[in-house]
Enzyme design. Structure first.
Site, short mmCIF file in Angstrom:
data_model
loop_
_atom_site.label_atom_id
_atom_site.label_comp_id
_atom_site.label_asym_id
_atom_site.label_seq_id
_atom_site.Cartn_x
_atom_site.Cartn_y
_atom_site.Cartn_z
N ALA A 5 -21.54 7.58 2.47
CA ALA A 5 -22.61 7.65 3.46
C ALA A 5 -22.70 9.05 4.07
O ALA A 5 -23.80 9.61 4.22
CB ALA A 5 -22.34 6.61 4.56
N LYS A 101 -10.82 11.97 9.08
CA LYS A 101 -9.91 12.10 10.22
C LYS A 101 -8.46 12.34 9.80
O LYS A 101 -7.66 12.90 10.55
CB LYS A 101 -9.95 10.81 11.07
CG LYS A 101 -11.29 10.55 11.72
CD LYS A 101 -11.37 9.16 12.33
CE LYS A 101 -11.93 8.13 11.38
NZ LYS A 101 -13.37 8.21 11.14
N GLU A 125 -15.60 18.49 14.06
CA GLU A 125 -16.40 17.78 15.06
C GLU A 125 -16.76 16.35 14.64
O GLU A 125 -16.69 15.42 15.45
CB GLU A 125 -17.68 18.58 15.32
CG GLU A 125 -18.64 17.96 16.31
CD GLU A 125 -18.09 17.99 17.71
OE1 GLU A 125 -17.53 16.95 18.10
OE2 GLU A 125 -18.21 19.02 18.40
N VAL A 128 -14.45 13.09 15.22
CA VAL A 128 -14.29 12.41 16.51
C VAL A 128 -15.66 11.97 17.03
O VAL A 128 -16.49 12.79 17.42
CB VAL A 128 -13.62 13.33 17.56
CG1 VAL A 128 -13.44 12.60 18.88
CG2 VAL A 128 -12.29 13.84 17.04
N GLY A 130 -18.39 10.77 15.59
CA GLY A 130 -19.61 11.05 14.81
C GLY A 130 -20.52 12.10 15.41
O GLY A 130 -20.16 13.27 15.50
N GLU A 185 -16.97 -3.67 8.24
CA GLU A 185 -16.58 -3.67 6.84
C GLU A 185 -16.04 -5.04 6.46
O GLU A 185 -15.66 -5.84 7.32
CB GLU A 185 -15.45 -2.66 6.61
CG GLU A 185 -15.65 -1.34 7.29
CD GLU A 185 -16.06 -0.26 6.31
OE1 GLU A 185 -15.68 -0.36 5.14
OE2 GLU A 185 -16.79 0.65 6.74
N ASP A 196 -8.73 3.17 14.01
CA ASP A 196 -9.75 4.21 13.91
C ASP A 196 -9.90 4.95 15.25
O ASP A 196 -9.91 6.19 15.28
CB ASP A 196 -11.08 3.56 13.48
CG ASP A 196 -12.23 4.55 13.52
OD1 ASP A 196 -12.28 5.43 12.65
OD2 ASP A 196 -13.06 4.45 14.44
N LYS A 200 -8.89 9.04 16.31
CA LYS A 200 -9.75 9.97 17.03
C LYS A 200 -9.05 10.50 18.28
O LYS A 200 -9.13 11.69 18.61
CB LYS A 200 -11.07 9.29 17.41
CG LYS A 200 -11.92 8.98 16.17
CD LYS A 200 -13.05 8.00 16.46
CE LYS A 200 -13.80 7.68 15.18
NZ LYS A 200 -14.66 6.50 15.32
N1 LIG Z 1 -19.47 6.69 8.03
C1 LIG Z 1 -19.44 7.28 9.20
O1 LIG Z 1 -20.29 7.06 10.01
C2 LIG Z 1 -18.33 8.25 9.54
C3 LIG Z 1 -18.32 8.87 10.80
C4 LIG Z 1 -17.33 9.80 11.11
C5 LIG Z 1 -16.36 10.09 10.17
N2 LIG Z 1 -16.37 9.46 8.96
C6 LIG Z 1 -15.34 9.79 7.98
O2 LIG Z 1 -15.97 10.52 6.92
C7 LIG Z 1 -15.37 10.20 5.69
C8 LIG Z 1 -16.45 9.69 4.73
O3 LIG Z 1 -17.03 8.52 5.28
P1 LIG Z 1 -18.06 7.67 4.45
O4 LIG Z 1 -18.56 6.62 5.35
O5 LIG Z 1 -19.02 8.56 3.77
O6 LIG Z 1 -17.07 7.01 3.38
P2 LIG Z 1 -17.40 6.30 2.01
O7 LIG Z 1 -18.81 5.81 2.06
O8 LIG Z 1 -16.30 5.38 1.72
O9 LIG Z 1 -17.36 7.51 0.96
C9 LIG Z 1 -16.17 8.13 0.53
C10 LIG Z 1 -16.52 9.02 -0.64
O10 LIG Z 1 -15.36 9.72 -1.05
C11 LIG Z 1 -15.27 9.64 -2.47
N3 LIG Z 1 -13.90 9.84 -2.92
C12 LIG Z 1 -12.84 8.99 -2.86
N4 LIG Z 1 -11.75 9.56 -3.37
C13 LIG Z 1 -12.11 10.80 -3.80
C14 LIG Z 1 -11.44 11.86 -4.46
N5 LIG Z 1 -10.14 11.77 -4.75
N6 LIG Z 1 -12.13 12.97 -4.73
C15 LIG Z 1 -13.43 13.09 -4.42
N7 LIG Z 1 -14.14 12.11 -3.82
C16 LIG Z 1 -13.47 10.98 -3.51
C17 LIG Z 1 -15.82 8.29 -2.80
O11 LIG Z 1 -16.16 8.23 -4.16
P3 LIG Z 1 -16.94 6.97 -4.82
O12 LIG Z 1 -18.36 7.12 -4.37
O13 LIG Z 1 -16.77 7.25 -6.28
O14 LIG Z 1 -16.24 5.77 -4.33
C18 LIG Z 1 -17.03 8.25 -1.85
O15 LIG Z 1 -18.11 8.92 -2.43
C19 LIG Z 1 -14.29 9.17 5.99
O16 LIG Z 1 -13.06 9.83 6.07
C20 LIG Z 1 -14.70 8.61 7.32
O17 LIG Z 1 -13.57 8.18 8.07
C21 LIG Z 1 -17.35 8.56 8.64
#
Ligand SMILES: NC(=O)c1ccc[n+]([C@@H]2O[C@H](COP(=O)([O-])OP(=O)(O)OC[C@H]3O[C@@H](n4cnc5c(N)ncnc54)[C@H](OP(=O)(O)O)[C@@H]3O)[C@@H](O)[C@H]2O)c1
Lengths: 311, 175
Positions: A5, A101, A125, A128, A130, A185, A196, A200
């Site tokens: 995402a 994080k 940034e 912590v 979003g 989830e 989580d 943060k």
């Molecule tokens: N979602 C939010 O609103 C939000 C807000 C703040 C912080 N975060 C943090 O931002 C990060 C990403 O969040 P997200 O929601 O985008 O997570 P997500 O939807 O689970 O996406 C994770 C991505 O990382 C890829 N990935 C996994 N292992 C990898 C590797 N070894 N090498 C390269 N790519 C790899 C996954 O590949 P596949 O597509 O092949 O599975 C996927 O594309 C997380 O750490 C999360 O805690 C998220």
């Protein structure tokens, strides 16, 4: 790194912010183009075939770039694969912007040491709360002038608690609803057990107290043990319960707390709020989206814009 | 002076860290007609001048109380605060768990036994019957400055009985 995402939104919005995406990787493949990848085409491919490209994931790390955006899943302890990506970028004297994080919660001191030996910088940034500009606010106040940080730092837990209070429903019921809505989830434990929010807070503690904190230093309690009846009793008294993260006096604590029902911290739904207790500026409250692809990407891209030119 | 004029008072004393110091400070209270209710020793807490703060609750008539404060000062005891409010901070917590099985009234009296808090009212909600998980809202009054100690007592009592405590958040200056 990462095309979930957050990674996808960063790639989509980067052009608008004046940046070029030279590489994108997910867990099974990568695409690299020094002149800029065709983001729309790559994301269409990802939707269709499940991966962004045929190249080895590691080729993205060797691509030409100024800043690496780390948006792979947050993991505990060794914080891999995120930590390795941070290391690879800093060793090349490149900048790193984290949404992940893990590296700055679990291995902050190591990240700082790597950054000290590198011409690259590390910003986080987005890790912590979003979209909420927490760390840049702390940075402009001066971390030593921030006495305490409190807040609602997990949208899922807040959604569950505020729905339970508003509808008089029990935890299990509201959680199922949250899962249907995509707010929670399939495995909500990271959110509802407070992990989580604690990560943060640990990051905030590292920033306020100049490192030394990991999840093990946080006192963490989740919301599973809160029945609807407790929320009703709180409401009769003009109060409600929120999962509150607190960093003050050198300690980190996350747990359900009683707050005034109409108070600043009693945000509803998936809204997050950060409250800073400052030396000279009184109390500052910033609320907004703590998660979401474009919201989080805006924090990532703000960090990218703050970085000095490399070379 | 009739008995009904007797009120509760809290004084905060700063004592030197020496044996016999506390006893010496308490003598003027009894000697001047005060009835000692409780002594709260803030162990581990030291004032900037290296003294140990002690909160003493007593009952006395207003006239006698004035005499007590005077006698304390004459005896060389540093009296920091002398007020008539015995309890001054309201504290509300939620307790969650098998409240009935674990003897709620015993739980509450153990909290009061710590000497820092008096329980004002308790609301119990056991929607699934008293054998199931229930919740209680406990409102108490505690000494100013003893909120943390009171919460620590509540946590310890709850812990022993396997109950969850939802503590209030001390929001600095927030309504
Ligand atoms: N979602 C939010 O609103 C939000 C807000 C703040 C912080 N975060 C943090 O931002 C990060 C990403 O969040 P997200 O929601 O985008 O997570 P997500 O939807 O689970 O996406 C994770 C991505 O990382 C890829 N990935 C996994 N292992 C990898 C590797 N070894 N090498 C390269 N790519 C790899 C996954 O590949 P596949 O597509 O092949 O599975 C996927 O594309 C997380 O750490 C999360 O805690 C998220």
């Amino acid at each position: 790194m990462g095309a979930g995402a957050v990674g996808r939104s960063v790639a989509k919005l980067a052009g608008e912010y004046g940046h070029t995406v030279t590489a994108l990787a997910d867990s099974s493949g990568a695409v690299v183009d020094a002149d800029g990848i065709d983001v729309a085409a790559v994301l269409a491919r990802k939707r269709g075939s499940g991966t962004v490209g045929d190249a080895e994931v590691a080729t993205a790390l060797d691509a030409p770039y100024d800043a690496l955006v780390e948006a792979t899943p947050t993991t505990l302890s060794d914080a891999q694969p995120g930590f390795g990506h941070v290391e690879a970028a800093l060793e090349r004297d490149r900048h790193v912007v984290l949404a992940n994080k893990g590296p700055v919660a679990e291995r902050y001191d190591e990240v700082r040491a790597l950054a000290a030996d590198s011409r690259g910088e590390v910003l986080f940034e987005a890790a912590v709360a979003g979209a909420i500009p927490t760390l840049s606010t702390i940075d402009s106040l001066g971390p030593e002038r921030v006495r305490a940080v409190r807040g609602v730092l997990n949208g899922t837990a807040n959604f569950v608690l505020s729905r339970m209070a508003a509808e008089g429903l029990d935890y299990e019921h509201v959680l199922a609803e949250a899962q249907d809505l995509g707010v929670a989830e399939a495995d909500p434990s990271f959110d509802v057990e407070g992990t989580d929010a604690a990560l943060k807070c640990v990051i905030l503690a590292n920033v306020l107290y100049d490192g030394g904190y990991t999840l093990a230093d946080a006192e963490v309690e989740g919301i599973r043990s809160i029945p609807g009846s407790a929320l009703e009793l709180a409401a009769e008294d003009g109060r409600t319960v929120r999962l509150i993260g607190e960093v003050s006096d050198g300690s980190v604590r996350v747990g359900p707390r009683l707050v005034p029902e109409n108070g600043t911290l009693a945000v509803t739904g998936t809204t997050n709020i950060v409250q800073l207790e400052t030396e000279h500026a009184g109390q500052l409250n910033i609320s907004g989206a703590g998660a979401g692809g474009p919201e989080t990407a805006s924090a990532v891209l703000a960090d990218v814009g703050r970085l000095p030119p490399v070379d | 002076m009739s008995e009904s004029d007797v009120r509760s008072y809290t004084v905060r004393l700063e004592l030197q860290d020496e044996p016999g110091e506390l006893l010496r400070a308490l003598e003027p209270i009894a000697d001047n007609g005060g009835n000692l209710l409780s002594i709260f020793h803030e162990r581990g807490n030291v004032t900037p001048r290296g003294h140990i703060p002690v909160e003493v609750d007593m009952e006395a008539t207003p006239e006698r109380f004035e005499g007590i404060v005077e006698a304390l000062r004459d005896a060389g005891v540093n009296v920091i605060r002398a007020g008539s409010e015995q309890y001054s901070e309201e504290l509300v917590v939620l307790l969650v768990g098998h409240l009935v099985d674990t003897d709620l009234s015993d739980t509450l009296s153990r909290i009061e036994d710590c000497g820092n808090a008096s329980i004002d009212d308790v609301a119990l909600s056991a929607p699934d019957g008293t054998d199931e998980l229930s919740s209680a809202r406990v409102r108490m009054d505690t000494h100013a400055g003893a909120v943390e100690e009171t919460l620590a007592t509540v946590r310890a009592v709850a812990d022993r009985k396997g109950l969850h405590v939802v503590e209030p958040l001390a929001e600095g200056g927030d309504a």
